[in-house]
Scaffold this motif. Structure first.
Motif, PDB file in Angstrom:
ATOM      1  N   ALA A  97      -1.222  -1.658   8.626  1.00 28.33           N
ATOM      2  CA  ALA A  97      -1.372  -3.122   8.646  1.00 28.33           C
ATOM      3  C   ALA A  97      -1.432  -3.449  10.459  1.00 28.33           C
ATOM      4  N   ILE A 149      -4.611  -2.907  11.402  1.00 25.43           N
ATOM      5  CA  ILE A 149      -5.427  -3.905  11.374  1.00 25.43           C
ATOM      6  C   ILE A 149      -5.146  -5.326  12.296  1.00 25.43           C
ATOM      7  N   LEU A 150      -4.142  -5.441  12.595  1.00 21.75           N
ATOM      8  CA  LEU A 150      -3.182  -6.386  13.288  1.00 21.75           C
ATOM      9  C   LEU A 150      -4.311  -6.423  14.669  1.00 21.75           C
ATOM     10  N   GLY A 188      -4.623  -8.572   8.431  1.00 19.21           N
ATOM     11  CA  GLY A 188      -3.772  -7.481   9.029  1.00 19.21           C
ATOM     12  C   GLY A 188      -2.464  -8.022   9.556  1.00 19.21           C
ATOM     13  N   PHE A 227       1.142  -7.342   7.907  1.00 20.33           N
ATOM     14  CA  PHE A 227       2.132  -6.736   8.665  1.00 20.33           C
ATOM     15  C   PHE A 227       3.209  -7.683   8.565  1.00 20.33           C
TER      16      PHE A 227
END
Lengths: 464, 222
Positions: free
Chosen positions: A49, A52-53, A425, A429
């Motif tokens: 995550a 992706i963040l 993301g 997260f």
């Protein structure tokens, strides 16, 4: 499945709590998610995550440097992904409020084990939603005077007749009330964690967060009162927020945005999307932490039913849009619908119908409603379908409006994708982080369920 | 279990509510007024110029009219900053040795203009026009203050949009007879020199000059 207990009495609904639960097991099990050693799976999920963040960071930074020109939106489609994603995320938040407010007022006990993380979802989803209009301004640091009425040095005020400013208030109120409601519910659980925590620092952190909660009768009295009042305040929000979002469209002049069904159809869509997301996240959490005793078959069944019901309302909305286009007798409305159904975006339209109308009909079957994998797959389809719905509403109406000379196609760019994926993301997260530091399931409300159950048991045995 | 927090924590928690309110309140007040602070608007801040040109000397002392130097203020949007030739009409004769005037003489010899530091500078997305204001009887002093008293130029108004609109909404508070536009010390008075109220005079002039300022966005943002 974790609770194999067969349902004996057909007139009684399946239990909301697995068998053999006591105060101690509930508290142990639920606080262990936080106090135990960090599981490797959690770290892996966090890393993914987090990666992706980074897309969000990258896309937002580049956007601020270059401006909204990096996105695919342009005349005639001036409202591209920014609005689509905004509406999508706001919709996802709705399950949390519905579960925590309306189901509380209706005394639906099965809400207790899903309300906490549904509310967390609401908060993170509204954060994601909020990013899009802010970033869409291109200059978020001056957005304050475009969005908020305050006595600025330009002595101009936002246009109060515009639903866009109503949106600011609707979403702002929604976020604040949801946050307070969520926090209020966390206070008794923070106190539990404070007492369970072994480390001095975590004791202090949870101690501060629990605001001196000692669980006295007076505390509980105040708590119950506050929760009830907040539930009352949030209930209209479930309806108002997405109604106003729908007015963003309905107040415009563009064909396809006027159907009078818009507000209720949007609200139903929001609850639909919200429950789909609750399942998308809830099922893996349940599986990973073995929470089958708390999120039981009863919950899955009920959520499936809610999705089925709201999905049917949404399907009715699609039908009414078609009807309205014909009944209005307006050539523009008529053309818009013909273009939507058979034009260049017809593929998207029919995928939407597939995802949101056709596939969810499987929920009529009880076995599907009770099967976690079945529900997970259907909820994924709905997540996609709801995104496509907003895409269809925004793009098919704008790309061919009144003047054929200005018609054009809409092409998204990698930066559109980047920002969208980035907010997903962010959402994941925050959710994963949340699971680890705050109780995903409301500990004290589950303990109340245990209490109710044992009380019933006592009276039952007394009757014997 | 021993108490986690000392007794005083409760008082601390209560006080923190007040502190947060005060801090947030003050912070917001400052934030919302940043565009009005001297610090950001540069009002009353004298700018350092390549030559310390004093309007006080030249207007009050020497007695020059604004139009001697700001030649186009009546016909154009731009008031004009005088070229060194204008200065040299006098300074080729007087104060020819002044070291302060050396940049002027050098510019005159080489033809490279002086780079004056702008004091009033609207953002490029704003359209402003001097001639209309001068013709409708808005004095230089209303917008620029008592220029004849300024040893160095400074702003007396913020030039914020709210400032423009304040007058565009109620011009009667500021208009004066056209012939008084360049008068730095004008007070509302009638033809015979008797003091009158601005309210009366303003209402009259609004009619006489047919003043009707627009507040449409496209007036200033074209």
């Amino acid at each position: 499945m974790g609770s194999p207990a067969p349902i004996k009495d057909p007139t009684m609904p399946a239990p909301v709590l697995g068998p053999g639960q006591t105060y101690t097991t509930v508290t142990q099990k639920l606080s262990a998610i936080i106090t135990s050693r960090t599981p490797l799976g959690w770290i892996a999920a966090m890393l993914i995550a987090g990666a992706i963040l980074q897309l969000l960071m990258l896309s937002a930074t580049w956007l601020l440097i270059k401006g909204t020109g990096i996105w695919g939106l342009n005349i005639p489609v001036g409202w591209g992904w920014a609005i689509i994603n905004f509406v999508w995320w706001i919709g996802i938040g709705h399950a949390g409020t519905l579960i925590s407010a309306i189901l509380l007022l209706m005394r639906q006990q099965w809400r207790n084990s899903i309300n906490r993380f549904a509310e967390a979802m609401t908060i993170f989803a509204v954060m994601c939603a909020g990013m899009f209009p802010l970033l869409h301004t291109g200059r978020p640091w001056v957005a304050a005077y475009w969005l908020l009425p305050y006595p600025n040095t330009m002595s101009v005020w936002p246009q109060f007749r515009s639903p866009l400013i109503w949106d600011v208030f609707a979403v702002g109120t929604y976020f604040t009330v949801s946050l307070i409601f969520w926090y209020l519910g966390l206070i008794p659980d923070f106190a539990t964690l404070r007492d369970k925590a072994k480390h001095k620092i975590s004791q202090i952190i949870y101690g501060v967060l629990s605001m001196g909660w000692r669980g006295s009768a007076k505390h509980w009295f105040n708590y119950e009162m506050a929760a009830l009042l907040l539930a009352g305040v949030s209930t209209p929000l479930v309806l108002s927020v997405h109604s106003i979002v729908s007015l963003d469209f309905s107040v415009g002049l563009i064909p396809g945005w006027h159907a009078t069904i818009f507000p209720p159809y949007f609200v139903a869509g929001a609850v639909y999307a919200g429950f789909a997301m609750v399942l998308t996240l809830g099922l893996p959490i349940r599986y990973f932490y073995g929470l089958h005793d708390y999120i039981t078959d009863r919950h899955l069944n009920n959520m499936g039913k809610v999705m089925l019901a709201t999905g049917l309302i949404v399907a009715y909305g699609y039908a009414m849009e078609q009807f309205f286009a014909w009944y209005s007798a307006s050539p523009y409305e008529g053309y818009m619908m013909q273009n939507r159904t058979f034009g260049p975006y017809s593929g998207t339209y029919w995928s939407l119908i597939l995802c949101n109308v056709a596939i969810p009909q499987l929920l009529w079957i009880k076995q599907v409603r009770l099967s976690p994998s079945g529900l997970f797959i259907i909820s994924m389809f709905i997540n996609v379908g709801m995104w496509l719905e907003r895409f269809i509403i925004v793009v098919t109406s704008l790309h061919r409006d009144f003047m054929p000379s200005s018609w054009d196609m809409y092409h998204s760019t990698p930066w559109d994708w980047g920002l969208y994926a980035g907010t997903i993301g962010f959402f994941l997260f925050m959710m994963i982080l949340f699971i680890r530091v705050m109780p995903v399931i409301n500990i004290f409300e589950i303990r109340q369920l245990v209490a109710n159950k044992s009380k019933h048991a006592e009276t039952a045995s007394a009757d014997d | 279990m021993a108490q986690l927090f000392p007794r005083g924590s409760n008082a601390f928690a209560r006080i923190s509510i007040v502190v947060v309110l005060v801090v947030v309140g003050t912070g917001l007040t400052i934030l919302l007024n940043t565009n009005r602070l001297h610090y950001t608007t540069d009002v009353q801040v004298a700018k350092k110029q390549p030559v310390p040109f004093s309007h006080k000397h030249h207007v009050t002392g020497v007695g020059l009219d604004c139009r001697y130097c700001h030649t186009s203020v009546e016909e154009s949007s731009f008031a004009n900053i005088p070229p060194v030739e204008t200065c040299m009409t006098c300074h080729s004769q007087i104060w020819t040795e002044s070291p302060l005037l050396e940049p002027i003489r050098e510019s005159y010899r080489t033809g490279n203009p002086i780079e004056w530091v702008r004091v009033h500078d609207l953002p490029d997305f704003v359209y402003f026009n001097h001639s209309i204001h001068v013709h409708k009887g808005i004095g230089c002093q209303t917008c620029h203050g008592q220029v004849d008293q300024m040893p160095l130029m400074w702003k007396v108004n913020t030039l914020n949009m709210e400032w423009c609109l304040e007058c565009h909404r109620e011009p009667e508070k500021y208009v004066r007879p056209r012939e008084e536009v360049f008068n730095m010390a004008w007070k509302p008075m009638d033809e015979r020199g008797h003091a009158v109220s601005q309210a009366l005079l303003g209402a009259q002039l609004i009619q006489d000059y047919d003043i009707n300022p627009s507040t449409d966005c496209s007036t200033c943002h074209r």
